[in-house]
Design an enzyme around this catalytic site. Structure first.
Site, PDB file in Angstrom:
ATOM      1  N   SER A 268      23.557   9.323  64.272  1.00 34.88           N
ATOM      2  CA  SER A 268      22.309   9.590  63.561  1.00 34.88           C
ATOM      3  C   SER A 268      22.638  10.115  62.172  1.00 34.88           C
ATOM      4  O   SER A 268      23.674  10.764  61.972  1.00 34.88           O
ATOM      5  CB  SER A 268      21.486  10.637  64.316  1.00 34.88           C
ATOM      6  OG  SER A 268      20.379  11.071  63.545  1.00 34.88           O
TER       7      SER A 268
ATOM      8  N   TYR B 135      20.886  18.776  68.484  1.00 43.25           N
ATOM      9  CA  TYR B 135      20.947  17.339  68.227  1.00 43.25           C
ATOM     10  C   TYR B 135      21.914  17.031  67.086  1.00 43.25           C
ATOM     11  O   TYR B 135      22.772  16.145  67.200  1.00 43.25           O
ATOM     12  CB  TYR B 135      19.547  16.830  67.889  1.00 43.25           C
ATOM     13  CG  TYR B 135      19.448  15.340  67.726  1.00 43.25           C
ATOM     14  CD1 TYR B 135      19.380  14.506  68.836  1.00 43.25           C
ATOM     15  CD2 TYR B 135      19.410  14.757  66.458  1.00 43.25           C
ATOM     16  CE1 TYR B 135      19.283  13.125  68.698  1.00 43.25           C
ATOM     17  CE2 TYR B 135      19.313  13.387  66.303  1.00 43.25           C
ATOM     18  CZ  TYR B 135      19.254  12.577  67.423  1.00 43.25           C
ATOM     19  OH  TYR B 135      19.163  11.215  67.269  1.00 43.25           O
TER      20      TYR B 135
END
Length: 256
Positions: free
Chosen positions: A141, A154
């Site tokens: 990501s 995350y």
């Protein structure tokens, strides 16, 4: 590598980017091995895919469960299936509150987003190295480039995955195995549907899958998109800490 008539494993295949990848790859006569937790969705997906002479297969399991991943990989290897491509896409989101850190959520995000890829690579990479070809792709990501607001777990998991695949690429440089990092921005999936903040430059899962497959076929070491967020993320890595912190404090606007 042309992604046609290959055998490809996809994790997190029951929805989102994983499902979109499966649907697009199946149209090119690829044999798919699909992994996810939700059996009903996997069964439904496989029933809708163009058939393959050897048959698509699916495996129900949590990628964070090391024993289950070992079992799945063992079944694949014992069946004599030769894997050409691993797309380790499974991921999970979750918030983060500095005043009340949810350790269970934090651990879950690390286990799925990071170890969920490492486990499959551990068990499947020896056979790929023996063949001397193939693709290992992990879904990171842009949030892994630097810390982002309210996403410490995350961002940490994706950052760890970024460094893992880069280190692996160095170690395997002479092996002819392609190690690719996928770095998406915001993609419309069931996971991002839960976010309560504005997500600029969001794209569909189908479009994301097309970008990913094109990048894999071109042999890219990183497939990052969309361009405006990629530029922002890469520039952000160069900014002094104090300036970056001030800029990011006000970057997440709540949906109205």
């Amino acid at each position: 590598m042309l992604l046609k008539q290959k055998t490809i494993l996809i994790t997190g295949a029951s929805s989102g980017i994983g499902e979109a990848l499966a649907r697009q790859l199946a149209t090119a006569q690829n044999r798919l091995l699909l992994v996810a937790r939700r059996e009903e969705l996997l069964e439904q997906l496989v029933s809708q895919l163009p058939p393959h002479p050897q048959g698509h297969r699916f495996f129900v399991g949590d990628v964070a469960d090391a024993d289950r991943v070992r079992q799945i990989c063992g079944q694949i290897l014992e069946a004599g299936i030769t894997l050409d491509v691993l797309i380790l896409n499974a991921g999970v989101g979750g918030g983060f509150q500095a005043m009340d850190i949810d350790l269970d959520s934090f651990r879950r995000q690390i286990e799925v987003n990071f170890f969920g890829a490492v486990y499959f690579i551990k068990y499947l990479i020896p056979s790929m190295l023996m063949r001397g070809e193939g693709i290992i792709a992990v879904n990171g990501s842009l949030a892994g480039y630097r810390g982002v607001p309210k996403a410490a777990a995350y961002s940490s998991a994706k950052g760890a995955l970024m460094n893992f695949i880069e280190s692996l690429r160095i170690d395997l440089h002479s092996s002819h195995l392609q190690c690719t990092l996928i770095s998406p921005g915001f993609v419309k999936t069931p996971m991002t549907d839960l976010n309560d903040y504005v997500m600029p430059f969001m794209i569909s899962a189908d479009k994301a899958a097309r970008i990913i497959l094109r990048g894999l076929e071109c042999g890219k070491s990183e497939i990052a998109f969309p361009l405006p967020l990629v530029l922002a993320a890469k520039i952000g890595r160069l900014l002094p800490n104090k300036l970056y912190t001030r800029m990011m404090q006000s970057s997440r606007k709540v949906k109205r």
